[in-house]
Design a protein around this motif. Sequence first.
Motif, PDB file in Angstrom:
ATOM      1  N   THR A  75       0.863  -1.183   0.000  1.00  0.00           N
ATOM      2  CA  THR A  75       0.000   0.000   0.000  1.00  0.00           C
ATOM      3  C   THR A  75       0.900   1.234   0.000  1.00  0.00           C
ATOM      4  OG1 THR A  75      -1.662  -1.202   1.244  1.00  0.00           O
ATOM      5  CG2 THR A  75      -1.842   1.186   1.225  1.00  0.00           C
ATOM      6  N   LYS A  76       0.654   2.090  -0.959  1.00  0.00           N
ATOM      7  CA  LYS A  76       1.545   3.221  -1.171  1.00  0.00           C
ATOM      8  C   LYS A  76       0.730   4.501  -1.092  1.00  0.00           C
ATOM      9  CE  LYS A  76       4.986   1.935  -4.204  1.00  0.00           C
ATOM     10  NZ  LYS A  76       5.616   1.814  -5.538  1.00  0.00           N
ATOM     11  N   VAL A  77       1.176   5.451  -0.253  1.00  0.00           N
ATOM     12  CA  VAL A  77       0.396   6.666  -0.042  1.00  0.00           C
ATOM     13  C   VAL A  77       1.314   7.881  -0.024  1.00  0.00           C
ATOM     14  CG1 VAL A  77      -0.958   7.911   1.687  1.00  0.00           C
ATOM     15  CG2 VAL A  77      -1.455   5.522   1.234  1.00  0.00           C
ATOM     16  N   ILE A  78       0.855   8.972  -0.611  1.00  0.00           N
ATOM     17  CA  ILE A  78       1.549  10.245  -0.452  1.00  0.00           C
ATOM     18  C   ILE A  78       0.601  11.215   0.236  1.00  0.00           C
ATOM     19  CG2 ILE A  78       2.339  12.303  -1.688  1.00  0.00           C
ATOM     20  CD1 ILE A  78       3.926  10.651  -3.436  1.00  0.00           C
ATOM     21  N   ALA A  79       1.089  11.851   1.300  1.00  0.00           N
ATOM     22  CA  ALA A  79       0.280  12.849   1.992  1.00  0.00           C
ATOM     23  C   ALA A  79       0.990  14.192   1.876  1.00  0.00           C
ATOM     24  CB  ALA A  79       0.118  12.470   3.457  1.00  0.00           C
ATOM     25  N   SER A  80       0.203  15.219   1.633  1.00  0.00           N
ATOM     26  CA  SER A  80       0.830  16.536   1.567  1.00  0.00           C
ATOM     27  C   SER A  80      -0.021  17.535   2.339  1.00  0.00           C
ATOM     28  CB  SER A  80       0.992  16.970   0.112  1.00  0.00           C
ATOM     29  OG  SER A  80      -0.250  16.953  -0.535  1.00  0.00           O
ATOM     30  N   ILE A  81       0.660  18.570   2.871  1.00  0.00           N
ATOM     31  CA  ILE A  81       0.007  19.573   3.699  1.00  0.00           C
ATOM     32  C   ILE A  81       0.231  20.939   3.075  1.00  0.00           C
ATOM     33  CG2 ILE A  81       0.070  20.745   5.944  1.00  0.00           C
ATOM     34  CD1 ILE A  81      -0.889  18.029   6.377  1.00  0.00           C
ATOM     35  N   SER A  82      -0.837  21.671   3.055  1.00  0.00           N
ATOM     36  CA  SER A  82      -0.652  23.071   2.684  1.00  0.00           C
ATOM     37  C   SER A  82      -1.236  23.904   3.817  1.00  0.00           C
ATOM     38  CB  SER A  82      -1.354  23.300   1.335  1.00  0.00           C
ATOM     39  OG  SER A  82      -1.953  24.534   1.312  1.00  0.00           O
TER      40      SER A  82
END
Lengths: 254, 979
Positions: free
Chosen positions: A45-52
């Motif tokens: 399971t591959k996830v990218i999380a990003s915050i702005s």
Amino acid sequence: MAQELLSLQGLRIDGRRQNELRQIQCRLGVLERCDGSAYMLHGNTKVIASISGPKHPTKNSANKNRGGDEFIFNVRVKFATFSKNGERQKVVKNSKKLGEIEINLKNIFKSVILVEKYEKSQLDLNIEILQTDGSEICTVVNAATLALIDAGICMKEYICACTASLTNDGVALLDVSHLEEICGGPTLTIAALPRTGDHEQSVAYVELSQKFYLKDLNKIFDCALMGCEKIRGILDEAIRSNAFELVNSELTNN
Amino acid sequence: MLTNKVFIRKNKRGNVLKIIREHYLRTDLWCGSCCCIICPHEKHDLILAENPPSKSSIFKEPHYLMVDTNVILDQIDVFEEDVISNVIIVQTVIDEVKHRSSAIYKRLRDILTNPARKFYTFVNEHHRDTYIEREQKESSNDRNDRAIRKAALWYQNHLNKSTKESKKPKITIILLTDDAENRRKAQEEDKLVSCSVQTYVRSLSEHPYLQDKLCIKEYASESDKHPVYPPHLTVVQMHEGIKSGKLYQGSFVASRENFLEGSVNVECFEKFILVQGREALNRAIDGDTVCVELLPENEWTCPSEIVLEDNENDPIVETIEEDENEKILKESASKKQEKQPTGKIVGIIKRKWRQYCGILKPNEIKGTSRHIFIPAERKIPRVRIETRQAEKLYSKRIIVAIDQWPRHSRYPQGHFVRALGPLGDKETENEVLLIEHDVPHSKFSQEVLNCLPSLPWIISEQDYKERVDLRKIAICSVDPPGCTDIDDALHSRLLPNGNIEVGVHIADVSHFIRPGTAIDKEAASRATTVYLVDKRIDMVPELLSSNLCSLRGNVERFAFSCIWELDKNANIIATKFHKSVIKSKAALTYEEAQLIIDDKNKNDDIAKSLRRLNELAKILKRRRTENGALVLASPEIRFHIDSETNDPIEVAVKQLRETNSMVEEFMLLANVSVAEKIEKEFPEHAMLRRHPIPPQTNFEPLIKAVRHQGFDIDTSSGKHLAISLDNIVKDDNPYFNTMLRILATRCMLQAVYFISGTLTRSEFFHYGLAAPIYTHFTSPIRRYADIIVHRLLAACIGADSTYADLLDKTKNSLLCNNLNYRNRMAQYAGRASVALNTHLFFRNRSEEVEGYVLFVRKNALQILVPKYGLEGTIYLSGKNINAKFIYNEENQSQQCENIVFHSFDPVIVRLSLDSTNVQHEKLVFELVKPFIEGFSIQSNDNVMEIDETPQSPTMKRKPMEEAVAVGSGKKAGNKKKKK
Ligand SMILES: [Zn+2]
């Protein structure tokens, strides 16, 4: 014939033992254009999380918030087109399932972010699930925790999530893969703050995929909690080595 | 360590998917050998002996065996023998076996879980040093063979290292494989020791009989022999043929009477497709799923209705010319009128071979190892086997498995599996009837036994807290004498308001059998305890059935209680269910309970309780009958078994007392109450039992038979039938009414289990009991359906949680199918056992007894003998019969000169045993009275004992006479099936 979740030799379908996590890899700061980001590979399971953010509320959000002074926290989750076993997914925006995940994430993180520090500001969390192989919610939560830390958001504690299942013989299995999910065992997903207070672990989120005997609940719950703690160690390691790298690069730059 | 497995798979919609799965490789998997000094073994891991003694004349050094998948699939019978031990089975083999045959997988698993057998499972697929990836262009079979060789090589090196260091004797790995190429690669590339299974087994010189169990498949080309049968189509050809509608798929049913005839049940056809003649049958065996081609309509024919037995004298030599039997068949078939779709079998889609019981055909050629096996089941063809112990096996019942059926061989080829025991021996014959009725009766596996609670079993404080304590209440059980699996107990007491509290307490089996465990799966598969005349085959291990679950007297036991408040007229005021702890005050027999009730001097709690229950039961019974419940009858008998010889010495019709009915009424009431409860809480998922209303046509023979006696019977509803049955009595024939009820029973359909969500409410009806809803709750020790019902009820009242499968309609419907099938088979097995004992009883005697004509048939009279509960046929035409009978279809009678036979007429018949067919002994009925010249036999006055001292130990019977009666039991079975 249904596959056995645990063989006579005590190995699971993919070769793990009952209390072993899948392989986890994570990195912080993988994207440059946002304020914080993290990449997480948990099993397949591959996830990218990003915050702005934190930033001034956009007009849209402010309107939704009816001009209040509250902290605005937006969560968007998206499955990549080929995320499931190579089969093209119908890209459903705002589907019920996604909506539910988003609301859950929002509640989970609102409980640890020091909200009072971010009044009148907005924070956007964007999650992209690139590939799925079971326990997606956990990976999403763990990746989001890392991204929030990367963005320097103040939190009470790390939030770690993990799943556990149960064999027919009542053995708890840690960290459920997709194959194990479809083999029919119940799946318990929890998100916990592994080290709040003295020894008390507090749980921010619990989800059960199906019914099972009540007497097994403690067993399966403890198993998942133990997983959360193990994952905390892994996240901690990643954060420290990231910090170390940052310091090092700062030093060499100067 | 981690590697990813990548598969390309096609899904059901035909889309190609790429599947990626994680596959972890480990360094903590040990070799399991006692001679190893490298692996950090735990004690329980050490399975393989340090210095395994060699039994082989070729491989004299100590060795471990490793095998490939086909060896297990083909030779499981050999590996089940204790002689073979110190074997390493690699994961690759286990996975493949599991995939290819679940039956063999189960047998393999039983071997692996038995530590005494010294079979070690090596998880090579997750071992860092033995995992291999499939290479490009390598087939998955080749890859698996390579994986097994790799594991063998690893073992050899690993063991060498250990033994070298510790200076212990060297241990060789011998790779057994029947694949020559695999063997060559092992020997040449990997320098391993490898040989075929045959070579190895033949080298076990002290165990020559193991050779017989070898399954030998001929891989040689068949072209040098003349084929007897046309070739089968390939899988692809069959698939295309079925798709295009030229061919049909169905299950093949062989004829029991005629070995050259059978039929195929194809779904889209209303009638069976008839198949006649050796070539058209083309090697199909009863039960196989076959591919059939329809013949053009002008070649259609009809069932021959003749009996043909395969009696060829010299079947060892193949004959090509068309044989006599085929000619007879053709002639007889062409005479008839009504044609039926006829076809020929062109391919086999799936074999449904099992192991078959039977005997070895005596062979005139002495010293040969090739023999013919005659199965007990007439539907199964003879099987060619090789054995060197024929002399020893002639007098035995044996089991044979079919290996293959090549084109050039008239009969299928198989191998000897094991001998059951001497022909005619009680144990052996019991075993035969269990196998032939597909009753699982092997010992419980270690895995199942591991699920049992450890002893001493103690009730904890927690248990008392969770359960209602009923230990002080005067509960007792009432059962047949000698009953050790006591399912139910009862009590009653007066309440202050004048009403009566009645409790039915059922053994809490679901407390011990948790869903999904090995013991649960085993019980679900067995479905029911099977009762033979002198033997019980338990559904759950004895510790539970006769001890921990059994509600014995004066011990504390867990129960599931159903408690009612009833008023004086047995109306239910309130019902409650709870789990409880009870302590039965007495385990009574029906007779003892009856004596207590009748003894006016007894006035203790038990006596009062029983009297109250008895009174209430009478009211309940009356009300039930008024509602239309049927009182049916079947001739039930009991054998009195000689305790020394285990032979039946006396036969008696079972006696019924008031107390039987008392217990029955409350069990029925509990079952109905529970059915209502679980259906209310789980309207979609309740497991219930229904008894369908029989179609009116079923009653026609009954109506016709009764009409002659000047009566009319109303079968329009259960209630009318019940009234009719009560009113039709003949003062001069007291047995007349019983016969009527026996006949009525035969008109009924089978009662079955089902899941409530699969049928509409009106279909729930139980015809025999006239109950709108019914289930089984009261015998969880011996019926699996009751366990499911217990779990449902426990979930209803919050005493236990549910689990996914409990509420899975599809899975539970499949479970119901199995329960229904096993119940039916258990019933037939029980009847076959009665028949077997009847035959033993009549072996050395003949007797003249009173009987009645039950049915009048075209060429026979069906006779019922109440004394023994027996039924038999007197044929009125055929060879050696000189009298001329005239059949009158209109009034169902047979006339010979001035003597007329109607249904229900009394007769005197002589019973004796015909032992000419060793495997199918049958009881012969001969007419004594009324006397018909040239037909009846002379009376011998009463009983005649051929053998005057039947119990004398010096009288050993010849084995040939001692055979038995699977045949007649089967017949009884079939009869029921047709209904
Ligand atoms: Zn070792």
